[in-house]
Design a protein around this motif. Structure first.
Motif, PDB file in Angstrom:
ATOM      1  N   GLU A  82      25.468  81.437  78.579  1.00 15.41           N
ATOM      2  CA  GLU A  82      26.762  82.069  78.325  1.00 15.41           C
ATOM      3  C   GLU A  82      26.658  83.118  77.222  1.00 15.41           C
ATOM      4  O   GLU A  82      27.229  84.210  77.344  1.00 15.41           O
ATOM      5  CB  GLU A  82      27.806  81.023  77.943  1.00 15.41           C
ATOM      6  CG  GLU A  82      29.169  81.632  77.630  1.00 15.41           C
ATOM      7  CD  GLU A  82      30.281  80.615  77.496  1.00 15.41           C
ATOM      8  OE1 GLU A  82      31.331  80.969  76.934  1.00 15.41           O
ATOM      9  OE2 GLU A  82      30.100  79.469  77.946  1.00 15.41           O
ATOM     10  N   LEU A  83      25.931  82.826  76.152  1.00  8.94           N
ATOM     11  CA  LEU A  83      25.844  83.755  75.031  1.00  8.94           C
ATOM     12  C   LEU A  83      25.116  85.049  75.401  1.00  8.94           C
ATOM     13  O   LEU A  83      25.320  86.089  74.766  1.00  8.94           O
ATOM     14  CB  LEU A  83      25.130  83.093  73.847  1.00  8.94           C
ATOM     15  CG  LEU A  83      25.888  81.956  73.162  1.00  8.94           C
ATOM     16  CD1 LEU A  83      25.021  81.296  72.106  1.00  8.94           C
ATOM     17  CD2 LEU A  83      27.187  82.463  72.534  1.00  8.94           C
ATOM     18  N   GLY A  88      31.950  85.250  79.661  1.00 11.30           N
ATOM     19  CA  GLY A  88      32.345  84.248  78.675  1.00 11.30           C
ATOM     20  C   GLY A  88      32.148  84.792  77.274  1.00 11.30           C
ATOM     21  O   GLY A  88      32.488  85.941  76.966  1.00 11.30           O
ATOM     22  N   ASN A  89      31.542  83.994  76.421  1.00  7.90           N
ATOM     23  CA  ASN A  89      31.400  84.355  75.009  1.00  7.90           C
ATOM     24  C   ASN A  89      30.012  84.907  74.705  1.00  7.90           C
ATOM     25  O   ASN A  89      29.026  84.509  75.330  1.00  7.90           O
ATOM     26  CB  ASN A  89      31.660  83.121  74.137  1.00  7.90           C
ATOM     27  CG  ASN A  89      33.108  82.677  74.182  1.00  7.90           C
ATOM     28  OD1 ASN A  89      33.944  83.171  73.441  1.00  7.90           O
ATOM     29  ND2 ASN A  89      33.419  81.733  75.069  1.00  7.90           N
ATOM     30  N   GLU A  90      29.956  85.800  73.726  1.00  5.89           N
ATOM     31  CA  GLU A  90      28.685  86.353  73.269  1.00  5.89           C
ATOM     32  C   GLU A  90      28.819  86.711  71.792  1.00  5.89           C
ATOM     33  O   GLU A  90      29.866  86.492  71.172  1.00  5.89           O
ATOM     34  CB  GLU A  90      28.285  87.568  74.101  1.00  5.89           C
ATOM     35  CG  GLU A  90      29.349  88.655  74.130  1.00  5.89           C
ATOM     36  CD  GLU A  90      29.082  89.685  75.213  1.00  5.89           C
ATOM     37  OE1 GLU A  90      28.242  90.568  74.965  1.00  5.89           O
ATOM     38  OE2 GLU A  90      29.701  89.608  76.287  1.00  5.89           O
ATOM     39  N   GLY A 114      37.666  83.750  67.894  1.00  4.66           N
ATOM     40  CA  GLY A 114      36.348  84.125  67.418  1.00  4.66           C
ATOM     41  C   GLY A 114      35.851  83.109  66.408  1.00  4.66           C
ATOM     42  O   GLY A 114      36.616  82.667  65.542  1.00  4.66           O
ATOM     43  N   VAL A 145      31.017  84.560  67.511  1.00  4.69           N
ATOM     44  CA  VAL A 145      30.981  84.255  68.936  1.00  4.69           C
ATOM     45  C   VAL A 145      32.395  84.450  69.457  1.00  4.69           C
ATOM     46  O   VAL A 145      33.345  83.835  68.962  1.00  4.69           O
ATOM     47  CB  VAL A 145      30.507  82.813  69.189  1.00  4.69           C
ATOM     48  CG1 VAL A 145      30.699  82.427  70.653  1.00  4.69           C
ATOM     49  CG2 VAL A 145      29.045  82.663  68.800  1.00  4.69           C
ATOM     50  N   ALA A 146      32.556  85.336  70.439  1.00  6.79           N
ATOM     51  CA  ALA A 146      33.885  85.646  70.968  1.00  6.79           C
ATOM     52  C   ALA A 146      33.749  86.127  72.409  1.00  6.79           C
ATOM     53  O   ALA A 146      32.670  86.504  72.860  1.00  6.79           O
ATOM     54  CB  ALA A 146      34.576  86.708  70.116  1.00  6.79           C
ATOM     55  N   GLU A 147      34.887  86.113  73.126  1.00 11.52           N
ATOM     56  CA  GLU A 147      34.877  86.569  74.520  1.00 11.52           C
ATOM     57  C   GLU A 147      34.747  88.087  74.604  1.00 11.52           C
ATOM     58  O   GLU A 147      34.186  88.614  75.557  1.00 11.52           O
ATOM     59  CB  GLU A 147      36.152  86.122  75.235  1.00 11.52           C
ATOM     60  CG  GLU A 147      36.180  84.636  75.569  1.00 11.52           C
ATOM     61  CD  GLU A 147      37.292  84.315  76.550  1.00 11.52           C
ATOM     62  OE1 GLU A 147      37.335  84.931  77.637  1.00 11.52           O
ATOM     63  OE2 GLU A 147      38.116  83.455  76.228  1.00 11.52           O
ATOM     64  N   ASP A 148      35.278  88.794  73.627  1.00 13.90           N
ATOM     65  CA  ASP A 148      35.231  90.250  73.613  1.00 13.90           C
ATOM     66  C   ASP A 148      35.561  90.703  72.194  1.00 13.90           C
ATOM     67  O   ASP A 148      36.278  89.997  71.478  1.00 13.90           O
ATOM     68  CB  ASP A 148      36.243  90.828  74.615  1.00 13.90           C
ATOM     69  CG  ASP A 148      36.079  92.322  74.792  1.00 13.90           C
ATOM     70  OD1 ASP A 148      36.751  93.067  74.034  1.00 13.90           O
ATOM     71  OD2 ASP A 148      35.295  92.763  75.646  1.00 13.90           O
ATOM     72  N   ASN A 394      33.844  78.632  71.631  1.00 15.52           N
ATOM     73  CA  ASN A 394      34.973  79.350  71.070  1.00 15.52           C
ATOM     74  C   ASN A 394      36.292  78.860  71.672  1.00 15.52           C
ATOM     75  O   ASN A 394      37.099  79.647  72.161  1.00 15.52           O
ATOM     76  CB  ASN A 394      34.804  80.857  71.312  1.00 15.52           C
ATOM     77  CG  ASN A 394      35.926  81.688  70.720  1.00 15.52           C
ATOM     78  OD1 ASN A 394      36.501  81.347  69.687  1.00 15.52           O
ATOM     79  ND2 ASN A 394      36.249  82.790  71.383  1.00 15.52           N
TER      80      ASN A 394
END
Length: 415
Positions: A82-83, A88-90, A114, A145-148, A394
């Motif tokens: 996912e990261l 998803g989150n990165e 976040g 770490v957040a979706e955007d 997150n």
């Protein structure tokens, strides 16, 4: 982006391409160049060929480290997937002037959306999960770490911490591992050395393969004793003779002496045998396996193995992340380095009282008191459900959360 082609001389082709790119005279700004080499022995030559501005990653080393870290932590490959996958989150870098003068520990509760995992100093130094009293300076960036990046939102008020839900019991003590490594590859020596660094002294690692491992594989080990058992991995009777119920963890390696497709086919057969034997024994062990083709990973889901490591996909996603933001190179380097902070899935009972009503803000606080940065959790009841396999990164800080004995918290920590 320079990818190693298929073949014995793949690294030579990468190095030649890097030499050509480094010697080229560019019109305007020099583009970001990222590359991967397959053999660790070629990394130094590739970096010399690439020059100071390019980024070269060691694909072989990262793949081995991911297998080594995953063998004791069900769900870790899903976290990395996912990261890295842009779904998803990165990881994001964001300057937060309002936090200048605050400590990193205070910043953990400063966001509604976040999750902080570290700092990037104004001079470029990256600190992943730094000490909680580390002061945030002018020009520093938070690593989150957040979706955007558009969905990172500072909190207007501090979230509620449910103090009664934070466990006061001591953490579960470390246990001695009994691990079975099925198959062998050219990377076996490096893998065993890494496994030795992750386990407690007195642990056991048995290698099951058609041929005994090289003696050099046992050299320099401090914590683990290596044994050997003859095994034909695709034969049910051969696997049953290994006393599988006596192991906590089983790692199935892809055979790199044959083509990737047939190697995955053999791995699938081995996994089916292992899962059926495990069901009959009452689920005594976890299974981590290497796959070469991500499409085979989807087929292999019927085996319900706990973790699939598709190293080619991980490397490609990592290179793509670095083309987007080369400042993340130091973050990923730290995460794959045993000397730095890595991602762990630790028992939820280390943080919350099992069954207690809480929220994720309380988990963050419990982890903060242990010098760790919590980024999510894994619910065991959803461990077989794609695409996240029970991993929630997150999550909402305020939504109700109850963790059981079987659940885990995803943290960045030294150990």
């Amino acid at each position: 982006m320079v990818l190693p082609p298929v073949g014995d001389d793949s690294d030579i082709d990468v190095i030649k391409a890097l030499l050509l790119l480094n010697s080229r005279v560019w019109r305007g700004t020099r583009p970001t160049v990222v590359a991967a080499v397959q053999d660790s022995e070629n990394v130094a030559a590739a970096r010399l060929a690439a020059g100071d501005t390019a980024l070269v990653i060691d694909a072989d080393d990262i793949a081995v480290r991911l297998v080594a870290q995953s063998h004791r932590q069900t769900g870790l490959s899903s976290v990395f997937n996912e990261l890295l996958s842009f779904v998803g989150n990165e990881f994001y870098l964001r300057e937060e002037p309002a936090l200048v003068g605050s400590t990193y520990g205070e910043a953990l509760h400063a966001y509604e959306l976040g999750v902080p995992v570290g700092l990037r100093r104004s001079a470029g130094e990256v600190l992943v999960n730094p000490a909680m009293d580390t002061v945030i300076g002018a020009g520093d960036q938070m690593i989150l770490v957040a979706e955007d990046d558009l969905l990172i939102r500072p909190a207007e008020t501090a979230p509620a911490i449910i103090e009664s839900a934070i466990t006061s019991a001591p953490s579960q003590p470390p246990t001695l591992d009994r691990t079975l490594l099925i198959g062998t590859t050219s990377r076996a020596t490096k893998l065993v050395g890494l496994l030795d660094s992750f386990v407690e002294q007195g642990s056991v690692l048995d290698i099951a393969s058609p041929q005994p491992p090289r003696e050099e594989l046992r050299e320099g080990l401090e914590n683990v004793t290596v044994g050997y058992k003859h095994c034909e991995p695709t034969r049910r009777s051969s696997l049953e003779a290994l006393d599988l119920g006596s192991y906590q963890h089983i790692v199935v390696l892809s055979d790199d002496t044959i083509a990737p497709g047939p190697a995955d086919d053999r791995t699938l057969v081995t996994l089916l045998h292992l899962r059926d034997i495990e069901d009959r024994l009452g689920d005594p062990y976890s299974i981590v396996t290497e796959m070469n083709d991500d499409s085979n990973r989807e087929v292999a889901q019927v085996t319900k193995a706990d973790d699939f490591i598709v190293s080619t996909k991980v490397i490609t996603l990592l290179l793509t992340q670095l083309t987007e933001n080369q400042n993340l190179y130091a973050v990923f380097t730290d995460l794959f380095d045993p000397e730095g902070s890595e991602i762990y899935l630790k028992p939820g009972s280390n943080y919350l009282v099992p069954g207690a009503k809480a929220n994720f803000a309380t988990v963050i606080e419990a982890a903060r008191r242990r010098g760790e940065s919590a980024i999510g959790y894994r619910l065991a009841a959803h461990g077989d459900e794609p695409p996240t396999y029970g991993i929630f990164l997150n999550p909402s800080r305020t939504a109700p959360l109850v963790l059981s004995e079987a659940d885990a918290v995803v943290v960045l920590a030294e150990r």
